[in-house]
Design a protein around this motif. Structure first.
Motif, PDB file in Angstrom:
ATOM      1  N   PHE A  83       0.827  -1.207   0.000  1.00  0.00           N
ATOM      2  CA  PHE A  83       0.000   0.000   0.000  1.00  0.00           C
ATOM      3  C   PHE A  83       0.868   1.267   0.000  1.00  0.00           C
ATOM      4  CE2 PHE A  83      -1.997   3.347   2.623  1.00  0.00           C
ATOM      5  CZ  PHE A  83      -3.084   3.653   1.811  1.00  0.00           C
ATOM      6  N   LEU A  84       1.955   1.231   0.752  1.00  0.00           N
ATOM      7  CA  LEU A  84       2.779   2.432   0.930  1.00  0.00           C
ATOM      8  C   LEU A  84       3.806   2.666  -0.165  1.00  0.00           C
ATOM      9  CD1 LEU A  84       3.560   2.349   4.754  1.00  0.00           C
ATOM     10  CD2 LEU A  84       2.076   3.969   3.554  1.00  0.00           C
ATOM     11  N   ARG A  85       4.360   1.612  -0.735  1.00  0.00           N
ATOM     12  CA  ARG A  85       5.546   1.770  -1.584  1.00  0.00           C
ATOM     13  C   ARG A  85       5.315   2.663  -2.795  1.00  0.00           C
ATOM     14  NH1 ARG A  85       6.138  -2.433  -5.649  1.00  0.00           N
ATOM     15  NH2 ARG A  85       4.273  -3.729  -5.726  1.00  0.00           N
ATOM     16  N   LEU A  86       4.090   2.699  -3.310  1.00  0.00           N
ATOM     17  CA  LEU A  86       3.802   3.548  -4.461  1.00  0.00           C
ATOM     18  C   LEU A  86       3.682   5.020  -4.066  1.00  0.00           C
ATOM     19  CD1 LEU A  86       1.218   1.278  -6.325  1.00  0.00           C
ATOM     20  CD2 LEU A  86       3.668   1.533  -6.776  1.00  0.00           C
ATOM     21  N   LYS A  87       3.564   5.273  -2.780  1.00  0.00           N
ATOM     22  CA  LYS A  87       3.422   6.653  -2.308  1.00  0.00           C
ATOM     23  C   LYS A  87       4.772   7.277  -1.933  1.00  0.00           C
ATOM     24  CE  LYS A  87      -1.317   6.186  -0.583  1.00  0.00           C
ATOM     25  NZ  LYS A  87      -1.646   4.985  -1.343  1.00  0.00           N
ATOM     26  N   LEU A  88       5.813   6.473  -1.824  1.00  0.00           N
ATOM     27  CA  LEU A  88       7.092   6.963  -1.323  1.00  0.00           C
ATOM     28  C   LEU A  88       7.714   8.031  -2.222  1.00  0.00           C
ATOM     29  CD1 LEU A  88       8.706   3.655  -0.002  1.00  0.00           C
ATOM     30  CD2 LEU A  88       7.248   5.299   1.201  1.00  0.00           C
ATOM     31  N   GLN A  89       7.513   7.909  -3.532  1.00  0.00           N
ATOM     32  CA  GLN A  89       8.093   8.882  -4.461  1.00  0.00           C
ATOM     33  C   GLN A  89       7.477  10.269  -4.296  1.00  0.00           C
ATOM     34  OE1 GLN A  89      10.577   8.614  -6.615  1.00  0.00           O
ATOM     35  NE2 GLN A  89      10.976   6.413  -6.579  1.00  0.00           N
ATOM     36  N   GLN A  90       6.346  10.338  -3.616  1.00  0.00           N
ATOM     37  CA  GLN A  90       5.665  11.626  -3.447  1.00  0.00           C
ATOM     38  C   GLN A  90       6.143  12.382  -2.210  1.00  0.00           C
ATOM     39  OE1 GLN A  90       1.393  10.882  -3.544  1.00  0.00           O
ATOM     40  NE2 GLN A  90       1.714   9.162  -4.920  1.00  0.00           N
ATOM     41  N   ILE A  91       6.985  11.752  -1.417  1.00  0.00           N
ATOM     42  CA  ILE A  91       7.428  12.352  -0.163  1.00  0.00           C
ATOM     43  C   ILE A  91       8.595  13.310  -0.386  1.00  0.00           C
ATOM     44  CG2 ILE A  91       8.546  11.827   2.048  1.00  0.00           C
ATOM     45  CD1 ILE A  91       6.799   9.365   2.226  1.00  0.00           C
ATOM     46  N   LYS A  92       8.464  14.512   0.165  1.00  0.00           N
ATOM     47  CA  LYS A  92       9.535  15.509   0.049  1.00  0.00           C
ATOM     48  C   LYS A  92       9.608  16.308   1.352  1.00  0.00           C
ATOM     49  CE  LYS A  92       9.232  15.919  -4.970  1.00  0.00           C
ATOM     50  NZ  LYS A  92       8.993  16.803  -6.134  1.00  0.00           N
ATOM     51  N   SER A  93       9.684  15.582   2.448  1.00  0.00           N
ATOM     52  CA  SER A  93       9.706  16.220   3.763  1.00  0.00           C
ATOM     53  C   SER A  93      10.542  15.381   4.714  1.00  0.00           C
ATOM     54  CB  SER A  93       8.272  16.351   4.291  1.00  0.00           C
ATOM     55  OG  SER A  93       8.245  16.410   5.688  1.00  0.00           O
ATOM     56  N   PHE A  94      11.400  16.026   5.509  1.00  0.00           N
ATOM     57  CA  PHE A  94      12.230  15.307   6.471  1.00  0.00           C
ATOM     58  C   PHE A  94      11.368  14.580   7.503  1.00  0.00           C
ATOM     59  CE2 PHE A  94      15.330  18.516   4.989  1.00  0.00           C
ATOM     60  CZ  PHE A  94      16.368  17.662   4.661  1.00  0.00           C
ATOM     61  N   ASP A  95      10.313  15.247   7.971  1.00  0.00           N
ATOM     62  CA  ASP A  95       9.444  14.620   8.965  1.00  0.00           C
ATOM     63  C   ASP A  95       8.765  13.379   8.404  1.00  0.00           C
ATOM     64  OD1 ASP A  95      10.051  16.414  10.937  1.00  0.00           O
ATOM     65  OD2 ASP A  95       8.376  17.759  10.490  1.00  0.00           O
TER      66      ASP A  95
END
Length: 235
Positions: free
Chosen positions: A92-104
Motif C-alpha cells: 500500500f505504501l511503496r507507491l506513495k514513497l516517491q511523493q514524499i519531500k519532507s524530512f518529517d
C-alpha cells in the motif's frame, strides 16, 4: 468547547463527513503541523479506534491527497497500527514513497516500514533498493528504515548493514553520513577490528563521517592526513 464537540462527532460518521470535519479543524488549529501536538494525538487516536487497518487504508488515501496537515495526520495515525502491519501495508505504501519531500515524513515512513520489515525479512531486497534509490527522499527512507530496525535491536544482519553503508559511503549529504555513522558504530560495538579495517579501507569517505567515526580512534586521522600530504607532494 468546540474541540470537545469535534471529538464526539468524529466517531460513527461517514468518511466524507469525517474528512470534512478534519479539514475544518486543521484550518482552525494552531500548531497542527507539529507532529506531537495534543490535537493531532487525539484525532489520530479517534481514527485508530474507529477503523481497522484495512478500513483505514482508504481514509489514508483520501487524507494523503489533501493538505500537508492532513497528510501528517494520515501518517501519524498509521503509526498507531504498527502491531497489525503486514506485507499488504508495504504494498500500500511503496507507491506513495516517491511523493514524499519532507524530512518529517521520511522519518515517520522509515519508522513505519521498519515494523513491516521486522515482521517480513523477505523484503530485504526491496529495503536495499530503497537505500540505493536516486531520489534522495526515498533513499533517506530506506536508510532510516534500517536505522530504526537497528535501534530496536531487532536485526543482527551485519551483511545488510555493510552493503547499505558501502553503497552510500561517498554520499555527501550530511543526514546520510550521520545515519551511516550510527550504523557503523553499532556494528563496531561487537566487531571493533571490523570497524577499524572498514575506516582504513574507506579513508576517503566524506570529512564529517570520518571525523565522527574516528572520535575515539584519532590515530587513524594521522593516516588520512599523511595520505593527503603524499597526494599533494605527488602532484
Amino acid at each position: 468547547m468546540k474541540k470537545t464537540i469535534f471529538i464526539k462527532r468524529l466517531q460513527k460518521i461517514p468518511q466524507t463527513e469525517l474528512l470534512f470535519d478534519i479539514k475544518t479543524y486543521i484550518k482552525n488549529t494552531h500548531g497542527f503541523y507539529q507532529h506531537k501536538v495534543p490535537e493531532m494525538n487525539v484525532m489520530a487516536d479517534k481514527l485508530h479506534k474507529e477503523y481497522s487497518l484495512n478500513e483505514f487504508y482508504s481514509v489514508f488515501s483520501r487524507l494523503w491527497r489533501r493538505s500537508n496537515g492532513e497528510r501528517s495526520l494520515a501518517i501519524h495515525t498509521l503509526e498507531l497500527y504498527h502491531d497489525a502491519f503486514d506485507v499488504n501495508t508495504w504494498n500500500f505504501l511503496r507507491l506513495k514513497l516517491q511523493q514524499i519531500k519532507s524530512f518529517d515524513e521520511t522519518k515517520c515512513m522509515g519508522d513505519i516500514i521498519s515494523f513491516i520489515y521486522i515482521k517480513n525479512p523477505s523484503l530485504k531486497k526491496e529495503i536495499i533498493a530503497l537505500s540505493e534509490n536516486k531520489n534522495i527522499w526515498v533513499k533517506r527512507i530506506g536508510l532510516l528504515t534500517i536505522y530504526h530496525v537497528v535501534k530496536q535491536k531487532k536485526n543482527e544482519d551485519n551483511n545488510l548493514l555493510i552493503k547499505v553503508i558501502t553503497n552510500n559511503i561517498s554520499d555527501v549529504n550530511e543526514d546520510i553520513q550521520i545515519i551511516n555513522e550510527y550504523l557503523l558504530t553499532t556494528i563496531g560495538k561487537s566487531k571493533k577490528d571490523f570497524l577499524k579495517k572498514f575506516i582504513l579501507k574507506n579513508k576517503n569517505m566524506p570529512d564529517l563521517l570520518f571525523s565522527m567515526l574516528t572520535r575515539k580512534m584519532k590515530h587513524l586521522r594521522k593516516i588520512r592526513k599523511l595520505k593527503k600530504l603524499n597526494n599533494t607532494v605527488n602532484i
